[in-house]
Design a protein around this motif. Structure first.
Motif, PDB file in Angstrom:
ATOM      1  N   VAL A  83       0.868  -1.187   0.000  1.00 50.01           N
ATOM      2  CA  VAL A  83       0.000   0.000   0.000  1.00 50.01           C
ATOM      3  C   VAL A  83       0.902   1.233   0.000  1.00 50.01           C
ATOM      4  CG1 VAL A  83      -1.740   1.266   1.332  1.00 50.01           C
ATOM      5  CG2 VAL A  83      -1.776  -1.243   1.311  1.00 50.01           C
ATOM      6  N   SER A  84       0.580   2.204  -0.840  1.00 52.99           N
ATOM      7  CA  SER A  84       1.382   3.427  -0.855  1.00 52.99           C
ATOM      8  C   SER A  84       0.961   4.331   0.307  1.00 52.99           C
ATOM      9  CB  SER A  84       1.191   4.140  -2.190  1.00 52.99           C
ATOM     10  OG  SER A  84       2.104   5.201  -2.274  1.00 52.99           O
ATOM     11  N   ILE A  85       1.921   5.023   0.894  1.00 49.36           N
ATOM     12  CA  ILE A  85       1.640   5.809   2.104  1.00 49.36           C
ATOM     13  C   ILE A  85       1.901   7.280   1.838  1.00 49.36           C
ATOM     14  CG2 ILE A  85       2.132   6.085   4.587  1.00 49.36           C
ATOM     15  CD1 ILE A  85       1.324   3.182   3.823  1.00 49.36           C
ATOM     16  N   ARG A  86       0.938   8.116   2.160  1.00 49.75           N
ATOM     17  CA  ARG A  86       1.192   9.560   2.182  1.00 49.75           C
ATOM     18  C   ARG A  86       1.149   9.981   3.639  1.00 49.75           C
ATOM     19  NH1 ARG A  86       1.040  13.286  -2.017  1.00 49.75           N
ATOM     20  NH2 ARG A  86       1.805  15.260  -1.147  1.00 49.75           N
ATOM     21  N   TYR A  87       2.301  10.309   4.189  1.00 47.23           N
ATOM     22  CA  TYR A  87       2.398  10.580   5.627  1.00 47.23           C
ATOM     23  C   TYR A  87       2.478  12.077   5.831  1.00 47.23           C
ATOM     24  CZ  TYR A  87       3.396   9.262  10.425  1.00 47.23           C
ATOM     25  OH  TYR A  87       3.304   9.064  11.781  1.00 47.23           O
ATOM     26  N   ALA A  88       1.500  12.631   6.553  1.00 46.96           N
ATOM     27  CA  ALA A  88       1.456  14.077   6.762  1.00 46.96           C
ATOM     28  C   ALA A  88       1.519  14.398   8.249  1.00 46.96           C
ATOM     29  CB  ALA A  88       0.162  14.642   6.173  1.00 46.96           C
ATOM     30  N   VAL A  89       1.991  15.612   8.557  1.00 51.26           N
ATOM     31  CA  VAL A  89       1.980  16.081   9.945  1.00 51.26           C
ATOM     32  C   VAL A  89       1.121  17.328   9.990  1.00 51.26           C
ATOM     33  CG1 VAL A  89       3.362  16.912  11.883  1.00 51.26           C
ATOM     34  CG2 VAL A  89       4.265  15.135  10.383  1.00 51.26           C
ATOM     35  N   ALA A  90       0.095  17.301  10.830  1.00 45.30           N
ATOM     36  CA  ALA A  90      -0.819  18.444  10.917  1.00 45.30           C
ATOM     37  C   ALA A  90      -0.362  19.391  12.023  1.00 45.30           C
ATOM     38  CB  ALA A  90      -2.234  17.954  11.214  1.00 45.30           C
ATOM     39  N   ALA A  91      -0.565  20.676  11.793  1.00 42.54           N
ATOM     40  CA  ALA A  91      -0.301  21.653  12.857  1.00 42.54           C
ATOM     41  C   ALA A  91      -1.600  22.366  13.201  1.00 42.54           C
ATOM     42  CB  ALA A  91       0.771  22.630  12.410  1.00 42.54           C
ATOM     43  N   GLY A  92      -2.692  21.697  13.016  1.00 44.37           N
ATOM     44  CA  GLY A  92      -4.015  22.247  13.287  1.00 44.37           C
ATOM     45  C   GLY A  92      -5.005  21.111  13.155  1.00 44.37           C
ATOM     46  N   PRO A  93      -6.297  21.427  12.992  1.00 46.48           N
ATOM     47  CA  PRO A  93      -7.274  20.352  12.806  1.00 46.48           C
ATOM     48  C   PRO A  93      -6.884  19.430  11.638  1.00 46.48           C
ATOM     49  CG  PRO A  93      -8.365  22.464  13.127  1.00 46.48           C
ATOM     50  CD  PRO A  93      -6.900  22.761  13.013  1.00 46.48           C
ATOM     51  N   TYR A  94      -7.383  18.201  11.693  1.00 50.56           N
ATOM     52  CA  TYR A  94      -7.013  17.227  10.658  1.00 50.56           C
ATOM     53  C   TYR A  94      -7.312  17.725   9.254  1.00 50.56           C
ATOM     54  CZ  TYR A  94      -5.627  13.616  13.864  1.00 50.56           C
ATOM     55  OH  TYR A  94      -4.926  12.897  14.801  1.00 50.56           O
ATOM     56  N   ARG A  95      -8.401  18.482   9.126  1.00 43.65           N
ATOM     57  CA  ARG A  95      -8.792  18.892   7.764  1.00 43.65           C
ATOM     58  C   ARG A  95      -7.733  19.796   7.141  1.00 43.65           C
ATOM     59  NH1 ARG A  95     -12.279  21.502  11.173  1.00 43.65           N
ATOM     60  NH2 ARG A  95     -12.043  23.764  11.274  1.00 43.65           N
ATOM     61  N   THR A  96      -6.956  20.499   7.983  1.00 41.03           N
ATOM     62  CA  THR A  96      -5.926  21.380   7.417  1.00 41.03           C
ATOM     63  C   THR A  96      -4.815  20.567   6.773  1.00 41.03           C
ATOM     64  OG1 THR A  96      -4.690  21.522   9.494  1.00 41.03           O
ATOM     65  CG2 THR A  96      -6.393  23.199   9.117  1.00 41.03           C
ATOM     66  N   ALA A  97      -4.638  19.351   7.233  1.00 39.58           N
ATOM     67  CA  ALA A  97      -3.623  18.488   6.621  1.00 39.58           C
ATOM     68  C   ALA A  97      -4.174  17.782   5.390  1.00 39.58           C
ATOM     69  CB  ALA A  97      -3.148  17.454   7.638  1.00 39.58           C
ATOM     70  N   LEU A  98      -5.488  17.494   5.409  1.00 46.37           N
ATOM     71  CA  LEU A  98      -6.067  16.696   4.318  1.00 46.37           C
ATOM     72  C   LEU A  98      -6.441  17.558   3.108  1.00 46.37           C
ATOM     73  CD1 LEU A  98      -8.355  14.347   6.459  1.00 46.37           C
ATOM     74  CD2 LEU A  98      -6.204  13.752   5.333  1.00 46.37           C
ATOM     75  N   GLU A  99      -6.932  18.740   3.388  1.00 45.64           N
ATOM     76  CA  GLU A  99      -7.480  19.581   2.303  1.00 45.64           C
ATOM     77  C   GLU A  99      -6.482  19.788   1.158  1.00 45.64           C
ATOM     78  OE1 GLU A  99      -9.251  23.162   3.756  1.00 45.64           O
ATOM     79  OE2 GLU A  99     -10.678  23.192   2.086  1.00 45.64           O
TER      80      GLU A  99
END
Ligand SMILES: Cc1cc2nc3c(=O)[nH]c(=O)nc-3n(C[C@H](O)[C@H](O)[C@H](O)COP(=O)(O)OP(=O)(O)OC[C@H]3O[C@@H](n4cnc5c(N)ncnc54)[C@H](O)[C@@H]3O)c2cc1C
Ligand code: SF4
Length: 584
Positions: A83-99
């Motif tokens: 499975v390919s992984i896109r690993y993100a680190v949020a510095a606010g609500p989750y939506r700020t990392a996903l959007e």
């Protein structure tokens, strides 16, 4: 680059041509949802690490390490599957990392989050079509099961729900009848524990470099959080979750039932399985735990008792939380909502504001080099509903953070908790919540404390257990009575009193707190059938004793609020009738 990112880069499959999912922190399983049935070679998952969220409450360090280490190991395990992984680190609500990822990856599917907080965070992206919500496949029952088992309006009862769930799933059923002739063997499960059989020693795990790196990160970025890190007690990988479950089946389940309500200085968990933390992250599936237990050769009271906890209580509290929108929609009343997440009294205890350090911790530190980082987002979540059917609003005493109170039961459970991030159900209910309720502590503040302190706490499970069961903050919505007791109960079910400066039969203030509680709330509790006898006894209690009860309440409340240890200087001769224990 961190060891984790290096390891991920080495295993990372080609991301081209994938259908992408967002996998939240508590859905770490490839045995449910699209990960369980779609070709790993065609799937990609977005995994988000969120230091901003981790810093919002004074979470136990062990909890932060548990979640982060499992998240990172899950990402690596999935990469190995292809499975390919896109690993993100949020510095606010989750939506700020996903959007920002959606234009590139396309709409992301996700299983409906268990936590209301996360559902609220993601709602704008669901509304805009950037996220596509699919059912969460980790639950064993449906909202329809809950509705069918209950009247449409509260009160709602776990036993009716559990009977329905047993019938509908066929678990522990034979010819449409409950195995053993009864749905519940709870009355057989009330023994105290004197040391035989010996309590199992919890398993040790060997931390790998990924977990060690997470621990270093927790100590450096979240160093001001309370609690102690113990990596050998931290199940971090899928293999660890399996070995915890094997230990629980072998060592705990055979004696689970009879000693379910017992408490001991010698073991924080006794025969409880300690699986809640991995169950709530879906490292171990509830269906697996229930299925394995049902198939095991176990004494029926242990087998049924354990299955009831998961198929009954765990599912029930989830449905109650969802049906009330997290206790925001209560019959006939709308509870006030706290403006921001509470710290459970941590600031008062440390003398430093929790929220002041928040943006520094969450926003400015480099948490995981080599990942997508997002800017701090707007839209801070509120601090949840503040129902209080008994108008309780006192602050949580510093004793809950570790200041000695001289009440051996409380001090012992609190010490275990801040060491392990865990204590078992009866200690939570009949020591921690009992004492807080007897002291008229704010149910919201107590909930926030539980949420921060326990490694298994998430809104859908901690709010019903504290607001609904532990404190009677929502009245009889989901339980028949407040779970309060005097020293006689604790003395009967534990060995704590033997090490206490108080005597449960004479000087223990908890008994007087019990009578004072009934007296203060008599008008509100009148009419509760299960409190008829205690209230009758209260009415027969001599005026002089009632005055001592009331003075003891004030003395204990003031001393504990000021962080002073109590001393056994006022005798408390009479103790309450035997109170029926914990949960059904
Ligand atoms: C005041 C209070 C607060 C609580 N807060 C939490 C919490 O934040 N998170 C949490 O998972 N549980 C909570 N519980 C429920 C229960 O105490 C824990 O699930 C249990 O102690 C976990 O330890 P264990 O895995 O050894 O449980 P075991 O006794 O071995 O039981 C097996 C499983 O049954 C489930 N279970 C049992 N009772 C409950 C319950 N009342 N609600 C939900 N699941 C249940 C858990 O998943 C648990 O792992 C709380 C209970 C009380 C009274
Ligand atoms: S005597 Fe009272 S305070 Fe001491 S351990 Fe027993 S119940 Fe707790």
């Amino acid at each position: 680059m961190s060891r984790f990112h290096q390891a991920l880069a080495e295993r990372q499959p080609d991301p081209a041509g994938r259908r992408w999912l967002f996998v939240p922190y508590d859905q770490l399983s490839d045995e449910i949802g699209p990960l369980s049935r779609e070709d790993p070679g065609h799937l990609g998952i977005v995994v988000v690490e969120n230091p901003w969220m981790a810093a919002r409450r004074p979470y136990h360090k062990q909890k932060l390490a548990l979640i982060l280490s499992n998240l990172r190991h899950f990402a690596l395990e999935q990469a190995v599957r292809g499975v390919s992984i896109r690993y993100a680190v949020a510095a606010g609500p989750y939506r700020t990392a996903l959007e920002p990822l959606i234009p590139e990856l396309g709409p992301l599917r996700l299983m409906e989050p268990a936590e209301r907080e996360l559902r609220a965070d993601l709602a704008p992206l669901v509304a805009s079509g950037g996220l596509i919500m699919i059912p969460h496949e980790g639950w064993l029952t449906t909202p329809e099961d809950f509705r069918t088992s209950q009247r449409s309006d509260p009160p709602w009862r776990m036993d009716a729900f559990y009977r329905h769930a047993r019938r509908r799933t066929g678990i522990l059923m034979h010819d449409a009848k409950p195995v053993g002739g009864k749905f519940s063997f709870d009355p057989a499960n009330r023994l105290s524990w004197g040391g035989d059989p010996p309590a199992p020693t919890p398993p040790d795990f060997v931390p790998d470099p990924i977990t060690e790196e997470v621990a270093a990160l927790v100590e450096s970025v979240f160093g001001r959080h309370p609690g102690r890190l113990n990596l050998t007690a931290l199940p971090a990988t899928r293999t660890d979750a399996e070995s915890l479950w094997s230990w629980a089946k072998r060592e705990c389940l055979p004696a689970f039932g009879p000693f379910e309500d017992a408490m001991s200085l010698r073991s924080s968990g006794l025969f409880h399985t300690r699986i809640s933390a991995v169950l709530n992250l879906h490292r171990l599936l509830p269906a697996r735990a229930v299925g394995d237990a049902a198939a095991m050769d176990l004494p029926l009271p242990s087998k049924e008792g354990f299955i009831r906890q998961i198929l009954g209580w765990r599912e029930f509290v989830h449905h109650v939380h969802a049906a009330t929108d997290g206790f925001r929609l209560l019959p006939g009343r709308v509870p006030p909502i706290a403006e921001r997440p509470g710290d459970g009294g941590y600031s008062r205890w440390t003398g430093k504001s929790w929220s002041e350090g928040l943006s520094e911790t969450a926003g400015s530190r480099q948490v995981a080099a080599g990942s997508d980082r997002t800017a701090e987002g707007a839209g801070h979540p509120d601090g949840g509903p503040m129902p209080s059917a008994l108008s309780a609003s006192a602050p949580l005493p510093p004793a809950y953070w570790g200041t000695p109170s001289a009440l051996a039961c409380l001090d012992h459970v609190v010490t275990d908790l801040w060491t392990e991030g865990y204590s078992h159900h009866i200690t939570r209910l009949m020591v921690l919540a009992n004492l807080a309720t007897l002291l008229d502590v704010s149910p919201r503040e107590l909930t926030d404390w539980f949420w921060a302190a326990y490694t298994d706490a998430y809104d859908w499970v901690v709010e019903p257990n504290v607001l609904g069961m532990g404190t009677y903050a929502v009245g009889d919505l989901m339980t028949t009575k407040p779970y309060v007791a005097g020293a006689a109960y604790i003395a009967r079910m534990s060995d704590y009193c033997g090490t206490c400066g108080f005597d449960p039969k004479t000087t223990c203030p908890i008994t007087r707190l019990y009578w004072a509680f009934l007296a203060r709330h008599e008008a509100r509790l009148q009419g509760n059938a299960r409190l008829r006898l205690p209230l009758q006894s209260l009415r027969k209690r001599a005026r002089a004793l009632r005055e001592i009860d009331s003075r003891t309440f004030q003395r204990v409340r003031d001393a504990l609020a000021a962080g002073r240890a109590l001393s056994p200087d006022v005798p408390a001769p009479a103790h309450p009738r035997k109170v029926r224990s914990g949960t059904d």
